[in-house]
Design a protein around this motif. Structure first.
Motif, PDB file in Angstrom:
ATOM      1  N   THR A 522     -11.834  -3.084  14.137  1.00 43.18           N
ATOM      2  CA  THR A 522     -13.403  -4.059  13.731  1.00 43.18           C
ATOM      3  C   THR A 522     -14.024  -2.968  13.393  1.00 43.18           C
ATOM      4  OG1 THR A 522     -12.235  -6.391  14.770  1.00 43.18           O
ATOM      5  CG2 THR A 522     -15.165  -5.795  13.971  1.00 43.18           C
ATOM      6  N   VAL A 523     -14.840  -2.085  14.795  1.00 46.49           N
ATOM      7  CA  VAL A 523     -15.147  -0.949  14.563  1.00 46.49           C
ATOM      8  C   VAL A 523     -14.914   0.323  13.191  1.00 46.49           C
ATOM      9  CG1 VAL A 523     -16.326   1.282  15.501  1.00 46.49           C
ATOM     10  CG2 VAL A 523     -15.680  -0.705  17.091  1.00 46.49           C
ATOM     11  N   TYR A 524     -13.863   0.381  13.503  1.00 51.87           N
ATOM     12  CA  TYR A 524     -13.338   1.323  12.570  1.00 51.87           C
ATOM     13  C   TYR A 524     -13.525   0.631  11.295  1.00 51.87           C
ATOM     14  CZ  TYR A 524     -11.381   3.663  16.108  1.00 51.87           C
ATOM     15  OH  TYR A 524     -10.573   3.991  17.576  1.00 51.87           O
ATOM     16  N   ARG A 525     -13.508  -0.541  10.575  1.00 54.20           N
ATOM     17  CA  ARG A 525     -13.587  -1.215   9.550  1.00 54.20           C
ATOM     18  C   ARG A 525     -14.930  -0.559   9.052  1.00 54.20           C
ATOM     19  NH1 ARG A 525      -9.135  -6.210   7.873  1.00 54.20           N
ATOM     20  NH2 ARG A 525      -7.830  -5.454   9.171  1.00 54.20           N
ATOM     21  N   ILE A 526     -16.599  -1.241  10.140  1.00 53.54           N
ATOM     22  CA  ILE A 526     -17.439  -1.566   9.796  1.00 53.54           C
ATOM     23  C   ILE A 526     -18.283  -0.132  10.020  1.00 53.54           C
ATOM     24  CG2 ILE A 526     -19.490  -1.908  10.869  1.00 53.54           C
ATOM     25  CD1 ILE A 526     -18.630  -4.364  12.712  1.00 53.54           C
ATOM     26  N   ARG A 527     -17.294   1.154  10.325  1.00 57.87           N
ATOM     27  CA  ARG A 527     -17.901   1.959  10.308  1.00 57.87           C
ATOM     28  C   ARG A 527     -17.311   2.886   8.346  1.00 57.87           C
ATOM     29  NH1 ARG A 527     -16.566   6.333  15.203  1.00 57.87           N
ATOM     30  NH2 ARG A 527     -18.726   5.243  16.018  1.00 57.87           N
ATOM     31  N   GLY A 528     -16.147   1.734   8.660  1.00 57.14           N
ATOM     32  CA  GLY A 528     -16.132   2.313   6.813  1.00 57.14           C
ATOM     33  C   GLY A 528     -16.547   2.016   5.769  1.00 57.14           C
ATOM     34  N   ASN A 529     -17.769   1.126   5.855  1.00 51.09           N
ATOM     35  CA  ASN A 529     -18.521  -0.420   5.221  1.00 51.09           C
ATOM     36  C   ASN A 529     -16.759  -1.942   4.619  1.00 51.09           C
ATOM     37  OD1 ASN A 529     -20.758   1.648   5.403  1.00 51.09           O
ATOM     38  ND2 ASN A 529     -19.797   3.006   4.110  1.00 51.09           N
ATOM     39  N   ALA A 530     -16.171  -1.369   4.807  1.00 46.41           N
ATOM     40  CA  ALA A 530     -15.350  -2.806   4.427  1.00 46.41           C
ATOM     41  C   ALA A 530     -15.329  -3.889   5.463  1.00 46.41           C
ATOM     42  CB  ALA A 530     -13.803  -2.475   4.965  1.00 46.41           C
ATOM     43  N   GLY A 531     -16.273  -4.262   6.554  1.00 45.85           N
ATOM     44  CA  GLY A 531     -17.016  -5.347   7.174  1.00 45.85           C
ATOM     45  C   GLY A 531     -15.904  -5.855   7.704  1.00 45.85           C
ATOM     46  N   ALA A 532     -15.961  -7.153   8.473  1.00 49.06           N
ATOM     47  CA  ALA A 532     -14.741  -6.886   9.595  1.00 49.06           C
ATOM     48  C   ALA A 532     -13.679  -7.750   9.333  1.00 49.06           C
ATOM     49  CB  ALA A 532     -16.237  -7.765  10.623  1.00 49.06           C
ATOM     50  N   PRO A 533     -13.122  -7.682   9.938  1.00 47.31           N
ATOM     51  CA  PRO A 533     -11.119  -8.312   9.852  1.00 47.31           C
ATOM     52  C   PRO A 533     -11.361  -9.959   9.431  1.00 47.31           C
ATOM     53  CG  PRO A 533     -11.189  -7.230  11.945  1.00 47.31           C
ATOM     54  CD  PRO A 533     -12.685  -7.618  11.378  1.00 47.31           C
ATOM     55  N   PRO A 534     -10.877  -9.998   8.080  1.00 45.16           N
ATOM     56  CA  PRO A 534     -11.118 -11.511   7.688  1.00 45.16           C
ATOM     57  C   PRO A 534     -11.344 -12.384   8.703  1.00 45.16           C
ATOM     58  CG  PRO A 534      -8.767 -11.163   7.699  1.00 45.16           C
ATOM     59  CD  PRO A 534      -9.316  -9.873   7.509  1.00 45.16           C
ATOM     60  N   ALA A 535     -11.680 -13.746   8.576  1.00 43.08           N
ATOM     61  CA  ALA A 535     -11.930 -15.603   9.456  1.00 43.08           C
ATOM     62  C   ALA A 535     -10.516 -15.501   9.852  1.00 43.08           C
ATOM     63  CB  ALA A 535     -13.005 -15.503   8.621  1.00 43.08           C
ATOM     64  N   TRP A 536     -10.022 -15.425   8.841  1.00 46.25           N
ATOM     65  CA  TRP A 536      -8.589 -16.205   9.399  1.00 46.25           C
ATOM     66  C   TRP A 536      -7.623 -15.780  10.772  1.00 46.25           C
ATOM     67  CZ3 TRP A 536      -4.096 -13.623   9.873  1.00 46.25           C
ATOM     68  CH2 TRP A 536      -4.065 -12.272   9.269  1.00 46.25           C
ATOM     69  N   LEU A 537      -8.312 -14.219  10.502  1.00 46.94           N
ATOM     70  CA  LEU A 537      -6.967 -13.758  11.638  1.00 46.94           C
ATOM     71  C   LEU A 537      -8.006 -13.786  13.521  1.00 46.94           C
ATOM     72  CD1 LEU A 537      -5.642 -10.585  12.969  1.00 46.94           C
ATOM     73  CD2 LEU A 537      -7.388  -9.622  12.347  1.00 46.94           C
ATOM     74  N   THR A 538      -9.516 -14.843  12.950  1.00 50.38           N
ATOM     75  CA  THR A 538     -10.276 -14.312  14.488  1.00 50.38           C
ATOM     76  C   THR A 538      -9.849 -15.888  15.018  1.00 50.38           C
ATOM     77  OG1 THR A 538     -12.452 -12.719  13.599  1.00 50.38           O
ATOM     78  CG2 THR A 538     -12.981 -14.916  15.337  1.00 50.38           C
ATOM     79  N   ARG A 539      -9.470 -16.744  13.648  1.00 50.36           N
ATOM     80  CA  ARG A 539      -9.004 -18.260  13.916  1.00 50.36           C
ATOM     81  C   ARG A 539      -7.717 -18.443  14.423  1.00 50.36           C
ATOM     82  NH1 ARG A 539     -11.770 -19.498   8.862  1.00 50.36           N
ATOM     83  NH2 ARG A 539      -9.663 -19.129   8.277  1.00 50.36           N
ATOM     84  N   VAL A 540      -7.067 -17.414  14.355  1.00 46.55           N
ATOM     85  CA  VAL A 540      -5.291 -17.235  14.776  1.00 46.55           C
ATOM     86  C   VAL A 540      -5.832 -16.822  15.896  1.00 46.55           C
ATOM     87  CG1 VAL A 540      -2.825 -16.138  14.211  1.00 46.55           C
ATOM     88  CG2 VAL A 540      -4.616 -17.694  12.472  1.00 46.55           C
ATOM     89  N   ILE A 541      -5.880 -15.774  15.886  1.00 49.72           N
ATOM     90  CA  ILE A 541      -6.451 -15.110  17.863  1.00 49.72           C
ATOM     91  C   ILE A 541      -7.615 -15.476  18.737  1.00 49.72           C
ATOM     92  CG2 ILE A 541      -5.143 -13.261  16.955  1.00 49.72           C
ATOM     93  CD1 ILE A 541      -8.280 -11.345  16.989  1.00 49.72           C
ATOM     94  N   GLY A 542      -8.278 -16.973  18.344  1.00 47.74           N
ATOM     95  CA  GLY A 542      -8.867 -16.915  18.905  1.00 47.74           C
ATOM     96  C   GLY A 542     -10.235 -17.087  19.448  1.00 47.74           C
ATOM     97  N   GLY A 543     -10.916 -15.687  18.803  1.00 51.70           N
ATOM     98  CA  GLY A 543     -12.107 -15.462  19.542  1.00 51.70           C
ATOM     99  C   GLY A 543     -11.864 -15.424  20.801  1.00 51.70           C
ATOM    100  N   HIS A 544     -12.922 -13.719  21.242  1.00 51.68           N
ATOM    101  CA  HIS A 544     -13.019 -13.806  22.709  1.00 51.68           C
ATOM    102  C   HIS A 544     -12.873 -15.020  23.599  1.00 51.68           C
ATOM    103  CE1 HIS A 544     -17.569 -14.320  23.184  1.00 51.68           C
ATOM    104  NE2 HIS A 544     -17.566 -14.452  22.101  1.00 51.68           N
ATOM    105  N   GLU A 545     -13.720 -15.943  23.868  1.00 53.06           N
ATOM    106  CA  GLU A 545     -14.549 -17.001  24.106  1.00 53.06           C
ATOM    107  C   GLU A 545     -13.134 -17.406  23.910  1.00 53.06           C
ATOM    108  OE1 GLU A 545     -14.564 -18.626  20.386  1.00 53.06           O
ATOM    109  OE2 GLU A 545     -15.418 -16.749  21.431  1.00 53.06           O
TER     110      GLU A 545
END
Length: 604
Positions: A522-545
């Motif tokens: 996620t950090v490297y995408r933001i640094r490369g001005n590519a934004g965060a990983p796709p929302a579906w990925l966060t949903r699939v792996i559940g988010g930190h909480e």
């Protein structure tokens, strides 16, 4: 192959065309702007193209800096301008206007260099033209024979290759790297460049060397530990060499920046695992220390990333803390002392290598944990003081980056929507910290099978959602992502440590490594001005909480052996999903011609 269009009448005795060919350009000659426009239109659209005045006098490396750096769509030095495929249209328009002005009899056409006039036109259009810092290098378009002779004398007075070698070294680096690695690694970078090796190949060699070092450490023998220490240093030399090769040859790429950053983390954490395996062979279980070291190091990096992103668009820091820092930097020895205190990658890996060869894995991890804890305390305290005393407004971009780094999942999003409001001021990081502390403490201090960790995790879901209920624009809101990382990773460590069965802590190590990779990505995408990983990925792996709650529930309802299996399955599942998406994204970005990236940021 790129195309260089040499404009104007050729100058007898000039080596310009040979210099351009040595830089990889196919050279065409255009007498005037009209011929230059025709040649420009004929050049393949996918190629980089350059306009260079035939009277140019300068160092080949000045031309290299001005014409071949792939990071910049438009770049120029006196007498030369270049455009990548993304900026060809802007260059074509500027040349067309110059041709039109010439055909209408404009008197300004007789003055100066065509390339320089094109740069002026690009500036007037609002195009961003990169002008590299040349330092002692010469780049000029002499107006008469005397000026030409003086320019040639200036070229002869400066060693082009010495300047190139010096500029290959990162402008800001740690003490160990500056004085013990770079003095010879720059020559290794030149050796690689002359044999056609790419930075990515050197990066891969560094990874393989580190993995072999981890394998040696895993043998658990003194000879293995000594070999591991030597190979870890060798891996770091190659790690420095790949960046120096990129700067020496100007071979930057999006894929290369990702590989360099990702492999650094993979090398270090694989080495931790190797040390833990080696200790186990000798009858000493240090997996908890290895996991603790990985967690502490990852949280340190997240503090760096979050603070930098929060202040990405901020104006100059006028806080008293920043002023004190500037005064300390004016005293030479304090600069190196402060760089060493933060235990950057060079100092850290040197310490690990020496301790591995001379002591035991347990001592290595204990010293590493103490050193990283002191470094984290120093850097975080300084940044907190800067944030509290500076006067700056956070931008929407900074708030978006912090929200992406937070990695909140569907559970947190549902709670956030239900809450319908955020927390005031400093309550945001305070609530994030207290929620994380509650879940980690409940996991660490209760017996196996107790429901309290689940209650703590549910409280954490609530507090973490409240912490990100509004845009993270507060003075200390950059602390929220590090608190989330510490809470999630600490929960996994505490529950695996309490399981008390073989394999639980290694499985936890694998799970934290997989999740940490997602956070680094996620950090490297933001640094490369590519934004965060796709929302579906966060949903699939559940988010930190979501992951924190899942691990707490699994620990409460499963036996210790079953919990170990569940952690292993979860680690493998998360790793497969995030790796597949990450590789797909970075490879497709590279093949799609994404702008080249090269990060000269803080030592990692």
């Amino acid at each position: 192959m790129s195309t260089a269009i040499v404009t104007g009448q050729p100058v007898p005795g000039s080596s310009l065309e040979d210099d351009l060919r040595s830089l990889g350009f196919d050279v065409l000659v255009a007498v005037d702007a009209a011929e230059a426009e025709t040649a420009l239109a004929a050049a393949p659209a996918a190629e980089r193209v350059a306009l260079v005045d035939a009277r140019f006098v300068g160092h080949p490396h000045a031309l290299r800096l001005g014409l071949t750096d792939p990071r910049f769509p438009l770049a120029a030095v006196p007498g030369a301008v270049t455009a990548g495929p993304a900026a060809r249209q802007a260059l074509t328009r500027a040349v067309a206007r110059e041709t039109s002005a010439g055909s209408s009899g404009g008197t300004a056409l007789a003055v100066g260099s065509l390339a320089d006039r094109i740069v002026t036109a690009l500036d007037a259009d609002g195009s961003e033209v990169h002008r590299p810092e040349l330092g002692s290098l010469v780049a000029a378009v002499p107006a008469d024979p005397q000026a030409r002779n003086e320019a040639r004398q200036a070229v002869a007075a400066v060693d082009d290759e010495a300047v190139r070698l010096k500029s290959a070294v990162k402008s800001r680096d740690g003490f160990f790297t500056t004085f013990f690695i770079s003095p010879y690694s720059r020559y290794l970078a030149r050796w690689c460049a002359r044999r056609g090796l790419t930075p990515n190949q050197v990066t891969t060699a560094s990874l393989l060397t580190a993995l072999i070092a981890a394998g040696c450490a895993a043998t658990g023998t003194r000879a293995g530990f000594v070999a591991a220490g030597v190979l870890l240093i060798a891996s770091f030399v190659l790690d420095c060499t790949d960046g120096q090769l990129a700067r020496y040859a100007l071979k930057y790429s999006t894929l290369g920046a990702w590989l360099d950053a990702t492999f650094d983390r993979a090398k270090e954490y694989a080495y931790y695992a190797g040390l833990a395996l080696g200790a186990a062979r000798g009858g000493d279980d240090v997996w908890a220390l290895a996991l603790g070291a990985m967690i502490l190091q990852t949280c340190r990096h997240v503090v760096d990333f979050s603070f930098n992103e929060a202040n990405h668009d901020a104006t100059a820091n006028t806080s008293p803390t920043a002023a004190l820092s500037d005064r300390l930097d004016s005293v030479g020895w304090t600069v190196w002392l402060r760089r060493m205190i933060v235990l950057p990658i060079g100092e850290r890996w040197a310490m690990i290598a020496v301790l591995t060869a001379a002591t035991t894995p347990r001592i290595t991890f204990c010293v590493l944990l103490v050193g990283c804890a002191l470094a984290a305390t120093y850097t975080t305290a300084g940044r907190v003081l800067r944030s509290l005393t500076r006067r700056a407004r956070r931008t929407d971009r900074a708030a978006r980056a912090l929200a992406d780094l937070a990695d909140s999942g569907p559970l947190g999003e549902a709670v956030r929507r239900a809450a319908k409001g955020g927390l005031p001021g400093l309550a945001v990081p305070a609530v994030a910290f207290l929620g994380g502390a509650a879940v980690v403490t409940s996991c660490a201090l209760t017996a196996n099978g107790s429901p309290l960790p689940v209650i703590g995790a549910l409280l954490y879901v609530l507090t973490s959602a409240l912490a990100v209920a509004r845009p993270l624009k507060g003075a200390l809101d950059w602390l929220v992502p590090p608190f989330f990382r510490a809470a999630e990773y600490g929960t996994v460590l505490a529950l695996a440590g309490k399981a008390g069965v073989n394999g639980a802590l290694p499985a936890a190590f694998g799970l934290v490594a997989a999740v940490a990779y997602h956070h680094y990505d996620t950090v490297y995408r933001i640094r490369g001005n590519a934004g965060a990983p796709p929302a579906w990925l966060t949903r699939v792996i559940g988010g930190h909480e979501g992951r924190t709650l899942l691990v707490a529930v699994l620990a409460a309802v499963l036996t210790a052996s079953q919990f170990t299996v569940a952690l292993t399955v979860l680690a493998v599942s998360v790793a497969l999903v995030v790796l597949a998406e990450s590789i797909r994204f970075w490879v497709s970005s590279h093949l799609g011609g994404a702008p080249a990236v090269h990060d000269e940021g803080e030592p990692a």
